[in-house]
Design a protein around this motif. Sequence first.
Motif, mmCIF file in Angstrom:
data_model
loop_
_atom_site.group_PDB
_atom_site.id
_atom_site.type_symbol
_atom_site.label_atom_id
_atom_site.label_comp_id
_atom_site.label_asym_id
_atom_site.label_seq_id
_atom_site.Cartn_x
_atom_site.Cartn_y
_atom_site.Cartn_z
ATOM 1 N N LEU A 108 7.950 -1.321 4.289
ATOM 2 C CA LEU A 108 7.025 -1.081 3.377
ATOM 3 C C LEU A 108 7.129 -2.261 2.244
ATOM 4 C CD1 LEU A 108 7.871 2.703 3.107
ATOM 5 C CD2 LEU A 108 5.633 1.783 3.725
ATOM 6 N N ASN A 109 8.580 -2.683 1.913
ATOM 7 C CA ASN A 109 8.608 -3.598 0.925
ATOM 8 C C ASN A 109 7.532 -4.785 1.343
ATOM 9 O OD1 ASN A 109 10.304 -2.173 -0.459
ATOM 10 N ND2 ASN A 109 11.966 -3.103 0.350
ATOM 11 N N GLN A 110 7.510 -5.164 2.369
ATOM 12 C CA GLN A 110 6.811 -6.391 3.043
ATOM 13 C C GLN A 110 5.358 -6.198 2.857
ATOM 14 O OE1 GLN A 110 8.555 -7.176 6.690
ATOM 15 N NE2 GLN A 110 10.357 -8.533 5.900
ATOM 16 N N LEU A 111 5.028 -5.217 3.225
ATOM 17 C CA LEU A 111 3.620 -4.636 3.304
ATOM 18 C C LEU A 111 2.902 -4.549 2.093
ATOM 19 C CD1 LEU A 111 1.392 -3.688 5.197
ATOM 20 C CD2 LEU A 111 2.251 -1.499 4.931
ATOM 21 N N GLN A 112 3.921 -3.966 1.105
ATOM 22 C CA GLN A 112 3.322 -4.130 -0.327
ATOM 23 C C GLN A 112 3.220 -5.465 -1.006
ATOM 24 O OE1 GLN A 112 5.751 -1.825 -3.269
ATOM 25 N NE2 GLN A 112 3.832 -0.819 -3.998
ATOM 26 N N GLU A 113 4.116 -6.132 -0.654
ATOM 27 C CA GLU A 113 4.230 -7.593 -1.413
ATOM 28 C C GLU A 113 2.742 -8.100 -0.785
ATOM 29 O OE1 GLU A 113 7.696 -9.459 -0.381
ATOM 30 O OE2 GLU A 113 9.154 -8.029 -1.633
ATOM 31 N N ASN A 114 2.608 -7.904 0.465
ATOM 32 C CA ASN A 114 1.507 -8.842 1.054
ATOM 33 C C ASN A 114 0.122 -8.061 0.913
ATOM 34 O OD1 ASN A 114 3.118 -10.716 2.117
ATOM 35 N ND2 ASN A 114 3.554 -9.598 3.933
ATOM 36 N N THR A 115 0.185 -6.885 0.123
ATOM 37 C CA THR A 115 -1.141 -6.281 0.001
ATOM 38 C C THR A 115 -1.308 -6.169 -1.530
ATOM 39 O OG1 THR A 115 -0.803 -5.007 1.915
ATOM 40 C CG2 THR A 115 -2.676 -4.238 0.610
ATOM 41 N N PRO A 116 -1.540 -7.396 -2.159
ATOM 42 C CA PRO A 116 -1.523 -7.209 -3.646
ATOM 43 C C PRO A 116 -2.759 -6.340 -4.202
ATOM 44 C CG PRO A 116 -2.472 -9.494 -2.808
ATOM 45 C CD PRO A 116 -1.859 -8.576 -1.787
ATOM 46 N N ASP A 117 -3.795 -5.988 -3.636
ATOM 47 C CA ASP A 117 -4.972 -4.941 -3.771
ATOM 48 C C ASP A 117 -4.342 -3.694 -3.687
ATOM 49 O OD1 ASP A 117 -6.923 -3.319 -3.848
ATOM 50 O OD2 ASP A 117 -8.352 -4.655 -2.974
#
Length: 467
Positions: A108-117
């Motif tokens: 989740l952390n990596q996904l949020q970091e890589n989805t700035p929108d």
Amino acid sequence: MKKIVLSLLMMSLVAGTFAQRHNRRDKADNSSEKVKSERFDKGKLELLLAQKKYEDAKTLIDGVLADPKNQDNKDALTYKAVIYSDLSRDSATKDKYPDALNVASTTLNQLQENTPDTAAFNKLMREDLGINAISAVYSNCFNTGKDAFGKSQWDTAYTQFKTAAHWANYITQNGFSQNPDRNAIDTFTVLYVGFAAQNASGFDSEKGFKNPAMADSAMAIYTMLADRKIAIPDMAAMYQFMIQYYQYKKDKANVSKYLALAKGYYPKQLPLWNQLETTQMLAGGDYSEVIKNYKAKDAAGSLSEMQYVELGETLAKAQRDSKDTAVVSEAGVLAIDAYEKAFAKSPKGLYAFNAGVLNYAEFSKLDDDFYKSRGEGAALKAKRDAIQKSQMPLADTAITWLTKAYEILSAKTDRDKSETISLNRAVDIIANLYSWKMDKARGHDTTAYDKAETGFKKFDALHNTFQ
């Protein structure tokens, strides 16, 4: 400062408040279809999740993400977080996959970091069931933080509560909770991030902070809560830390700001706020500043009984310690004033005794000057007469206050050692003063002499009689 402990209200929170049910979709049973492990099939994953076949779903998603071309597939990564969070919660699989929730959290952390929108990330959480993984991570971090807090493992508690607060605020601010206020925060979780940081800071009022970075982290959180004007019962400890933090930083403006807020929000803890205010008034050991603070607070009528006592003690000490004659003179007058006003708020024998003793100390200084002025000549006689004229009201005032002390303390049946010593000393000083008044009235004022003699006999007979 005492370490903060978890409140009953905090302990009663139900972790996992934000959990949502899986959204099942009506689909035909296509289990007979052969799906290659490397192929991402959202429908197949949803069906496996609906059937609670979490290990099958894990096998599928691991196979999908093992293919290099799928490693950045955000839908697949979202399902990975969901599947691993389900593995961690299901009684049949949680022991078999003890690290599953950590995998879900990291994903989740990596996904949020890589989805700035944010809108795009929200879509993943909503359409791919990712919000369920967030709920699981929140619940786990909250409970882990609670356990660590109870064991005084402050750093671990801070990290876990911080993660829980991050996802709790995400849920609220992005419309995944029932709270319509998108600007609301999970107050309890955020507050305990601050409490954990505060305890980890190792604050000492004299030595400062063992871990200044944690102190600053606590203050960042507390300032945000204070700016929102949140004032729940648990937050009195927060304001205490903020005041002491700024006292240590010598930031008078912020000390005054948060003292005022604390007094307004938590009036039942006024003795604590008064103590902190007194500490601020006495900070630095500059007696001129103490005198200035005393006069300002006294004029405002804002000093409590104990503040008058503590300031009286400090002002009396200034008489002994300061080499500035102006400070010594004013401090003596104000020390007497402080004890008299403490007595007015609560007529205790020791307050009256201290007021009397301080008046007697001023009288004794003049007595020393009187004897230094012995000798023949009109100038010396005039000086002695002026000194004696100044002594008389001090003697009378000392007798008045010490007599009050005598009356209160002698009637008390549960005197402590300090009170008994003060009582015996009071009657001795009163006897000495009456003896002095007898000497001054002898041969020219019979009425004054007789009155002084009566007082002397009464109190001289009480010498060392109180046990």
